[in-house]
Design an enzyme around this catalytic site. Structure first.
Site, short mmCIF file in Angstrom:
data_model
loop_
_atom_site.label_atom_id
_atom_site.label_comp_id
_atom_site.label_asym_id
_atom_site.label_seq_id
_atom_site.Cartn_x
_atom_site.Cartn_y
_atom_site.Cartn_z
N TRP A 63 22.95 20.05 17.05
CA TRP A 63 22.55 18.78 16.44
C TRP A 63 22.31 17.74 17.52
O TRP A 63 22.68 17.92 18.68
CB TRP A 63 23.52 18.30 15.37
CG TRP A 63 24.99 18.14 15.77
CD1 TRP A 63 25.61 18.63 16.89
CD2 TRP A 63 25.99 17.46 15.03
NE1 TRP A 63 26.94 18.32 16.87
CE2 TRP A 63 27.21 17.59 15.76
CE3 TRP A 63 26.01 16.76 13.83
CZ2 TRP A 63 28.41 17.02 15.31
CZ3 TRP A 63 27.22 16.21 13.39
CH2 TRP A 63 28.39 16.34 14.12
N ASN A 64 21.59 16.65 17.11
CA ASN A 64 21.19 15.60 18.05
C ASN A 64 21.53 14.23 17.50
O ASN A 64 21.62 14.05 16.28
CB ASN A 64 19.67 15.63 18.26
CG ASN A 64 19.17 16.96 18.75
OD1 ASN A 64 19.50 17.39 19.85
ND2 ASN A 64 18.38 17.64 17.93
N HIS A 71 9.75 0.94 13.25
CA HIS A 71 8.29 1.07 13.15
C HIS A 71 7.79 2.03 14.23
O HIS A 71 7.04 1.65 15.13
CB HIS A 71 7.64 -0.31 13.22
CG HIS A 71 8.08 -1.19 12.09
ND1 HIS A 71 7.28 -1.49 11.01
CD2 HIS A 71 9.28 -1.78 11.84
CE1 HIS A 71 7.96 -2.24 10.15
NE2 HIS A 71 9.17 -2.43 10.64
N HIS A 75 5.05 5.74 9.86
CA HIS A 75 6.13 4.93 9.29
C HIS A 75 5.65 4.02 8.18
O HIS A 75 4.45 3.82 8.00
CB HIS A 75 6.83 4.12 10.39
CG HIS A 75 6.02 2.99 10.93
ND1 HIS A 75 5.16 3.13 11.99
CD2 HIS A 75 5.95 1.68 10.56
CE1 HIS A 75 4.59 1.96 12.24
NE2 HIS A 75 5.03 1.07 11.38
N ASP A 77 5.94 0.30 6.21
CA ASP A 77 6.22 -1.13 6.36
C ASP A 77 6.61 -1.70 4.99
O ASP A 77 5.82 -1.62 4.04
CB ASP A 77 4.97 -1.90 6.82
CG ASP A 77 4.58 -1.66 8.27
OD1 ASP A 77 5.25 -0.88 8.96
OD2 ASP A 77 3.59 -2.28 8.71
N HIS A 81 9.17 -6.97 6.13
CA HIS A 81 8.74 -6.88 7.54
C HIS A 81 8.06 -8.16 7.99
O HIS A 81 8.16 -8.55 9.15
CB HIS A 81 7.79 -5.69 7.69
CG HIS A 81 7.26 -5.47 9.07
ND1 HIS A 81 8.02 -5.63 10.21
CD2 HIS A 81 6.03 -5.09 9.51
CE1 HIS A 81 7.27 -5.37 11.27
NE2 HIS A 81 6.06 -5.05 10.88
N HIS A 210 -0.72 -7.40 7.69
CA HIS A 210 0.71 -7.66 7.54
C HIS A 210 0.94 -8.91 6.70
O HIS A 210 1.72 -8.91 5.74
CB HIS A 210 1.36 -7.84 8.91
CG HIS A 210 1.53 -6.56 9.68
ND1 HIS A 210 0.54 -6.00 10.44
CD2 HIS A 210 2.59 -5.71 9.78
CE1 HIS A 210 0.99 -4.87 11.00
NE2 HIS A 210 2.22 -4.67 10.59
MN MN Z 1 5.02 -1.19 11.09
#
Ligand code: MN
Length: 262
Positions: A63-64, A71, A75, A77, A81, A210
Protein backbone atom coordinates in the site's frame (compact mmCIF):
# COMPACT_ATOMS: atom_id res chain seq x y z
CA UNK A 1 -40.98 -12.05 -15.58
CA UNK A 2 -39.34 -8.98 -17.02
CA UNK A 3 -35.83 -8.37 -15.66
CA UNK A 4 -35.55 -5.50 -13.22
CA UNK A 5 -34.17 -2.23 -14.57
CA UNK A 6 -30.85 -2.81 -12.82
CA UNK A 7 -30.62 -6.38 -14.14
CA UNK A 8 -31.29 -5.05 -17.65
CA UNK A 9 -28.48 -2.53 -17.18
CA UNK A 10 -26.04 -5.19 -15.97
CA UNK A 11 -27.02 -7.54 -18.80
CA UNK A 12 -26.41 -4.77 -21.32
CA UNK A 13 -22.99 -4.00 -19.82
CA UNK A 14 -22.12 -7.69 -19.72
CA UNK A 15 -23.13 -8.29 -23.33
CA UNK A 16 -21.46 -5.14 -24.65
CA UNK A 17 -24.77 -3.51 -25.54
CA UNK A 18 -23.70 -0.70 -23.21
CA UNK A 19 -19.99 0.16 -23.24
CA UNK A 20 -18.07 1.82 -20.42
CA UNK A 21 -15.70 4.51 -21.70
CA UNK A 22 -13.10 5.69 -19.21
CA UNK A 23 -12.71 9.48 -19.52
CA UNK A 24 -9.95 9.58 -16.89
CA UNK A 25 -6.26 10.38 -17.33
CA UNK A 26 -3.68 8.31 -15.38
CA UNK A 27 -2.81 9.92 -12.03
CA UNK A 28 0.95 9.85 -11.47
CA UNK A 29 3.93 11.95 -10.42
CA UNK A 30 4.16 13.51 -13.87
CA UNK A 31 0.48 14.49 -14.07
CA UNK A 32 0.50 18.15 -15.21
CA UNK A 33 -1.00 20.64 -12.77
CA UNK A 34 -2.16 24.20 -13.25
CA UNK A 35 0.54 26.87 -12.92
CA UNK A 36 -0.44 30.15 -11.26
CA UNK A 37 1.70 33.29 -10.95
CA UNK A 38 4.08 33.06 -7.93
CA UNK A 39 2.06 35.62 -5.91
CA UNK A 40 -0.66 33.00 -5.45
CA UNK A 41 -0.71 29.76 -3.47
CA UNK A 42 0.37 26.69 -5.43
CA UNK A 43 -1.30 23.31 -5.82
CA UNK A 44 1.01 20.38 -5.08
CA UNK A 45 1.61 17.71 -7.71
CA UNK A 46 0.61 14.09 -7.19
CA UNK A 47 2.98 12.08 -5.00
CA UNK A 48 2.97 8.38 -4.18
CA UNK A 49 4.95 7.07 -1.20
CA UNK A 50 5.22 3.36 -0.58
CA UNK A 51 4.27 2.21 2.93
CA UNK A 52 5.13 -1.45 2.38
CA UNK A 53 5.35 -3.98 -0.43
CA UNK A 54 5.32 -7.55 0.97
CA UNK A 55 8.48 -6.74 2.90
CA UNK A 56 9.66 -6.04 6.45
CA UNK A 57 7.36 -3.00 6.57
CA UNK A 58 4.37 -5.24 5.83
CA UNK A 59 5.09 -8.84 4.85
CA UNK A 60 1.75 -9.68 3.22
CA UNK A 61 0.56 -6.33 1.96
CA UNK A 62 1.29 -3.52 -0.49
CA UNK A 63 0.00 0.00 0.00
CA UNK A 64 0.92 3.66 -0.51
CA UNK A 65 0.34 7.08 0.88
CA UNK A 66 -0.62 9.59 -1.76
CA UNK A 67 -0.91 13.36 -1.73
CA UNK A 68 -1.97 16.00 -4.21
CA UNK A 69 -4.03 19.15 -4.61
CA UNK A 70 -7.78 18.69 -4.96
CA UNK A 71 -7.55 19.93 -8.56
CA UNK A 72 -5.08 17.36 -9.90
CA UNK A 73 -5.44 15.27 -13.03
CA UNK A 74 -8.94 14.37 -14.16
CA UNK A 75 -10.95 16.14 -11.49
CA UNK A 76 -14.25 17.63 -10.40
CA UNK A 77 -14.79 21.32 -9.55
CA UNK A 78 -17.52 21.97 -6.97
CA UNK A 79 -19.37 25.32 -6.80
CA UNK A 80 -17.55 26.28 -3.57
CA UNK A 81 -14.29 26.31 -5.60
CA UNK A 82 -15.07 29.86 -6.78
CA UNK A 83 -16.01 32.91 -4.73
CA UNK A 84 -19.15 33.27 -6.86
CA UNK A 85 -20.39 29.85 -5.67
CA UNK A 86 -19.37 30.08 -2.03
CA UNK A 87 -22.82 30.79 -0.58
CA UNK A 88 -24.85 27.98 -2.14
CA UNK A 89 -25.97 25.24 0.21
CA UNK A 90 -24.77 21.75 -0.81
CA UNK A 91 -21.90 23.31 -2.78
CA UNK A 92 -18.97 21.17 -1.58
CA UNK A 93 -17.77 17.67 -2.41
CA UNK A 94 -19.41 16.17 0.69
CA UNK A 95 -22.75 17.98 0.45
CA UNK A 96 -23.65 17.94 -3.25
CA UNK A 97 -26.64 15.63 -3.77
CA UNK A 98 -25.27 12.33 -5.11
CA UNK A 99 -27.91 12.23 -7.87
CA UNK A 100 -26.11 15.13 -9.52
CA UNK A 101 -23.04 12.94 -10.11
CA UNK A 102 -24.90 10.94 -12.79
CA UNK A 103 -25.97 12.96 -15.81
CA UNK A 104 -26.20 12.81 -19.61
CA UNK A 105 -23.49 14.37 -21.76
CA UNK A 106 -23.51 16.52 -24.88
CA UNK A 107 -20.15 16.29 -26.64
CA UNK A 108 -19.20 19.09 -29.00
CA UNK A 109 -16.37 18.22 -31.36
CA UNK A 110 -14.12 21.17 -32.11
CA UNK A 111 -10.92 19.15 -32.56
CA UNK A 112 -10.41 20.36 -36.14
CA UNK A 113 -10.64 24.01 -35.13
CA UNK A 114 -8.34 23.49 -32.12
CA UNK A 115 -5.70 21.77 -34.26
CA UNK A 116 -5.37 25.10 -36.10
CA UNK A 117 -5.85 27.42 -33.11
CA UNK A 118 -4.90 26.46 -29.53
CA UNK A 119 -6.71 29.59 -28.27
CA UNK A 120 -9.99 28.46 -29.84
CA UNK A 121 -13.09 29.60 -27.89
CA UNK A 122 -16.43 27.88 -28.29
CA UNK A 123 -19.19 30.44 -28.93
CA UNK A 124 -22.97 30.56 -28.45
CA UNK A 125 -23.41 30.62 -32.23
CA UNK A 126 -21.39 27.43 -32.65
CA UNK A 127 -23.35 25.68 -29.90
CA UNK A 128 -26.64 26.75 -31.49
CA UNK A 129 -25.52 25.33 -34.82
CA UNK A 130 -24.52 22.06 -33.02
CA UNK A 131 -28.06 22.02 -31.52
CA UNK A 132 -29.61 22.36 -35.02
CA UNK A 133 -27.83 19.14 -35.93
CA UNK A 134 -28.11 17.15 -32.70
CA UNK A 135 -31.03 18.68 -30.83
CA UNK A 136 -31.25 21.04 -27.90
CA UNK A 137 -28.95 20.62 -24.90
CA UNK A 138 -31.31 19.28 -22.25
CA UNK A 139 -31.39 20.68 -18.73
CA UNK A 140 -29.12 18.75 -16.38
CA UNK A 141 -26.63 17.74 -19.09
CA UNK A 142 -22.89 18.02 -19.04
CA UNK A 143 -21.45 19.95 -21.98
CA UNK A 144 -18.07 18.46 -22.89
CA UNK A 145 -15.76 20.22 -25.33
CA UNK A 146 -13.94 17.62 -27.40
CA UNK A 147 -10.74 19.34 -28.48
CA UNK A 148 -8.28 16.47 -28.87
CA UNK A 149 -6.12 18.26 -26.28
CA UNK A 150 -5.68 15.06 -24.25
CA UNK A 151 -3.57 13.68 -27.10
CA UNK A 152 -0.82 16.12 -26.07
CA UNK A 153 1.30 13.74 -24.02
CA UNK A 154 4.15 15.88 -22.64
CA UNK A 155 3.38 18.25 -19.77
CA UNK A 156 4.80 21.22 -21.70
CA UNK A 157 2.62 20.54 -24.77
CA UNK A 158 -0.39 19.94 -22.53
CA UNK A 159 0.04 23.11 -20.44
CA UNK A 160 1.26 25.06 -23.52
CA UNK A 161 2.57 28.01 -21.55
CA UNK A 162 4.15 30.94 -23.41
CA UNK A 163 5.58 34.20 -22.10
CA UNK A 164 2.08 35.66 -22.22
CA UNK A 165 0.42 32.80 -20.35
CA UNK A 166 -1.14 29.49 -21.32
CA UNK A 167 -2.67 28.83 -24.73
CA UNK A 168 -5.41 26.26 -24.25
CA UNK A 169 -8.95 26.25 -25.72
CA UNK A 170 -12.07 26.87 -23.65
CA UNK A 171 -15.53 28.40 -23.63
CA UNK A 172 -16.09 31.96 -24.87
CA UNK A 173 -17.16 34.23 -21.97
CA UNK A 174 -20.60 34.69 -23.59
CA UNK A 175 -21.19 30.94 -23.78
CA UNK A 176 -21.03 30.33 -20.03
CA UNK A 177 -24.17 32.27 -18.98
CA UNK A 178 -25.97 30.83 -22.02
CA UNK A 179 -25.24 27.25 -20.89
CA UNK A 180 -25.76 27.91 -17.19
CA UNK A 181 -28.96 29.94 -17.43
CA UNK A 182 -30.63 29.29 -20.79
CA UNK A 183 -29.74 25.58 -20.93
CA UNK A 184 -29.48 24.86 -17.18
CA UNK A 185 -26.60 22.40 -17.70
CA UNK A 186 -25.11 20.47 -14.78
CA UNK A 187 -21.63 21.62 -15.74
CA UNK A 188 -18.86 22.07 -18.28
CA UNK A 189 -16.06 19.63 -19.07
CA UNK A 190 -12.72 20.23 -20.80
CA UNK A 191 -9.71 18.20 -21.85
CA UNK A 192 -7.32 20.93 -20.65
CA UNK A 193 -5.78 21.28 -17.20
CA UNK A 194 -8.69 23.48 -16.09
CA UNK A 195 -12.18 24.30 -17.35
CA UNK A 196 -11.30 27.79 -18.58
CA UNK A 197 -9.22 28.74 -21.61
CA UNK A 198 -5.52 29.38 -21.05
CA UNK A 199 -5.90 33.12 -21.66
CA UNK A 200 -9.03 33.40 -19.48
CA UNK A 201 -7.25 35.53 -16.88
CA UNK A 202 -7.53 38.35 -19.47
CA UNK A 203 -11.26 37.84 -20.13
CA UNK A 204 -14.16 39.87 -18.79
CA UNK A 205 -15.01 38.48 -16.30
CA UNK A 206 -11.69 36.74 -15.63
CA UNK A 207 -12.01 32.94 -15.65
CA UNK A 208 -15.61 33.11 -16.95
CA UNK A 209 -16.20 29.36 -16.76
CA UNK A 210 -15.25 29.17 -13.09
CA UNK A 211 -16.97 32.44 -12.29
CA UNK A 212 -20.18 31.78 -14.24
CA UNK A 213 -20.61 28.03 -13.81
CA UNK A 214 -19.89 27.96 -10.07
CA UNK A 215 -21.80 31.25 -9.68
CA UNK A 216 -24.81 29.32 -11.05
CA UNK A 217 -24.21 26.31 -8.75
CA UNK A 218 -22.83 24.26 -11.65
CA UNK A 219 -19.84 21.93 -11.78
CA UNK A 220 -16.67 21.52 -13.79
CA UNK A 221 -14.64 18.58 -15.06
CA UNK A 222 -11.06 19.06 -16.24
CA UNK A 223 -8.39 16.90 -17.89
CA UNK A 224 -10.90 14.58 -19.51
CA UNK A 225 -9.78 12.14 -22.20
CA UNK A 226 -11.37 9.73 -24.70
CA UNK A 227 -14.09 12.22 -25.65
CA UNK A 228 -13.57 11.05 -29.25
CA UNK A 229 -15.16 7.74 -28.17
CA UNK A 230 -18.45 9.39 -27.18
CA UNK A 231 -21.46 10.17 -29.39
CA UNK A 232 -22.60 13.82 -29.62
CA UNK A 233 -25.58 12.90 -27.43
CA UNK A 234 -26.73 9.86 -25.47
CA UNK A 235 -23.79 9.03 -23.18
CA UNK A 236 -24.37 9.05 -19.43
CA UNK A 237 -21.55 10.22 -17.18
CA UNK A 238 -20.74 8.99 -13.70
CA UNK A 239 -18.47 11.63 -12.20
CA UNK A 240 -18.29 11.54 -8.41
CA UNK A 241 -15.61 13.39 -6.41
CA UNK A 242 -14.20 12.02 -3.17
CA UNK A 243 -16.39 12.94 -0.20
CA UNK A 244 -13.86 15.41 1.21
CA UNK A 245 -15.61 17.38 3.95
CA UNK A 246 -15.77 20.96 2.74
CA UNK A 247 -13.80 19.99 -0.37
CA UNK A 248 -13.64 22.30 -3.41
CA UNK A 249 -13.13 19.37 -5.78
CA UNK A 250 -11.18 16.17 -6.09
CA UNK A 251 -9.54 13.85 -8.55
CA UNK A 252 -12.20 11.47 -9.79
CA UNK A 253 -12.71 8.51 -12.08
CA UNK A 254 -15.06 9.73 -14.79
CA UNK A 255 -16.93 6.93 -16.57
CA UNK A 256 -19.28 7.24 -19.52
CA UNK A 257 -21.97 4.68 -20.34
CA UNK A 258 -22.55 4.51 -24.09
CA UNK A 259 -25.24 2.48 -25.79
CA UNK A 260 -24.12 0.37 -28.75
CA UNK A 261 -21.00 -1.58 -29.64
CA UNK A 262 -17.70 0.09 -30.49
MN1 MN B 1 -10.28 22.56 -10.96
Amino acid sequence: MEASLLAQLLNAIGSGGIRIVDLTQPLETGTPIIQLPPDFGASKPFRLEEISRYDSRGPAWYWNNFSCGEHTGTHFDAPIHWVTGKDYSQNATDTIAAERFIAPACVIDVSRQVAKDPDFLLTVQQVESWEKQHGRIEAGSWVLMHTGWSKRKSASDFLNIGEDGAHVPGPHPDLVPFLAKERDVVGWGSEGVGTDAGQAFRFNPPFPCHSGMHGSNKFGLASLTNLDKLPPKGAVLIAAPLKIVGGSGSPCRVLALVQGRA
